[in-house]
Design a protein around this motif. Sequence first.
Motif, PDB file in Angstrom:
ATOM      1  N   LYS B   2     -51.480 -83.906  11.376  1.00  0.00           N
ATOM      2  CA  LYS B   2     -52.406 -84.215  10.269  1.00  0.00           C
ATOM      3  C   LYS B   2     -52.911 -82.921   9.663  1.00  0.00           C
ATOM      4  CE  LYS B   2     -56.664 -86.108  10.945  1.00  0.00           C
ATOM      5  NZ  LYS B   2     -57.662 -87.181  11.183  1.00  0.00           N
ATOM      6  N   PRO B  14     -46.089 -88.805  11.711  1.00  0.00           N
ATOM      7  CA  PRO B  14     -46.031 -89.074  13.160  1.00  0.00           C
ATOM      8  C   PRO B  14     -45.491 -87.874  13.919  1.00  0.00           C
ATOM      9  CG  PRO B  14     -45.052 -90.877  11.906  1.00  0.00           C
ATOM     10  CD  PRO B  14     -45.280 -89.745  10.942  1.00  0.00           C
ATOM     11  N   THR B  15     -46.303 -87.349  14.835  1.00  0.00           N
ATOM     12  CA  THR B  15     -45.882 -86.164  15.571  1.00  0.00           C
ATOM     13  C   THR B  15     -44.595 -86.410  16.353  1.00  0.00           C
ATOM     14  OG1 THR B  15     -48.188 -85.494  15.778  1.00  0.00           O
ATOM     15  CG2 THR B  15     -46.641 -84.464  17.289  1.00  0.00           C
ATOM     16  N   GLY B  16     -44.443 -87.645  16.833  1.00  0.00           N
ATOM     17  CA  GLY B  16     -43.256 -87.980  17.620  1.00  0.00           C
ATOM     18  C   GLY B  16     -41.955 -87.766  16.863  1.00  0.00           C
ATOM     19  N   LEU B  17     -42.029 -87.829  15.523  1.00  0.00           N
ATOM     20  CA  LEU B  17     -40.811 -87.657  14.733  1.00  0.00           C
ATOM     21  C   LEU B  17     -40.386 -86.184  14.645  1.00  0.00           C
ATOM     22  CD1 LEU B  17     -41.285 -90.206  11.799  1.00  0.00           C
ATOM     23  CD2 LEU B  17     -39.727 -90.343  13.729  1.00  0.00           C
TER      24      LEU B  17
END
Lengths: 166, 77
Positions: B2, B14-17
């Motif tokens: 963010k 999304p951090t996971g991406l």
Amino acid sequence: MNTTLGKRIATLRHEKELKQDELAEKLGVSPQAVSKWENDQTCPDISLLLLLAKILGVSVDELLSGKKAETPAVRILPENERKDIKDMMLRIVATRAKGDVARVNLPLSIIEVAIDSGLNMSQVSGNEALKNIDLNRIMDMVRQGTIGNIVEVESADGDTVQIFVE
Amino acid sequence: MKITINTRTVFLFPTGLITNRFTAGIISRNLKKEGVRLTKKQTSLFIKEIIRYKKNHADWNLVEFESKNGDMVEVKI
């Protein structure tokens, strides 16, 4: 950081791995009181601020303002007071002569990975003041318990860079 | 991830991406172009540490920038 007092209390409490009732007991208040503080419904009584800040490991100024002191003194902690390196932070604060301030907050565990990978500051930083910083030396100091303002350098342009470990 | 400017969220991703092996490979290749030699495995180690630290420190701001005029930019993983 723009957070409320309640959120800061909650965050700091979590970092200290304290439950609300444990914090309440230490302060001599009810768990409901702590809950109301953390939800910004009420504020801690002024007479509790000093003890609250001490329990949470910050100064009263940091607790109320949310801003950490930019120049914590260098200290060497005894072994029983040292945090696990995996939970420690290296903060690089670069202040431009014209007044802009940039802060990069890097977990020390990532610095360790960088060192093991053979990285040095000159490869990742274009800032002249940072290029000669020896990460290995900083990690050695941290392993011996050093925290606080470890490095302070000033470039020819008047920019200053400070490196803190906490 | 963010990014906020003066507390207003301007970028949310999304951090996971971005914290996965595929991205680690892309990062490794691009770092190589900049002269920073990191293998895909080493980049993955970085990402793994970022994820681990983030789980225990939800309020971690990677970068904070404050201009002389008082404008604030924050990058949170």
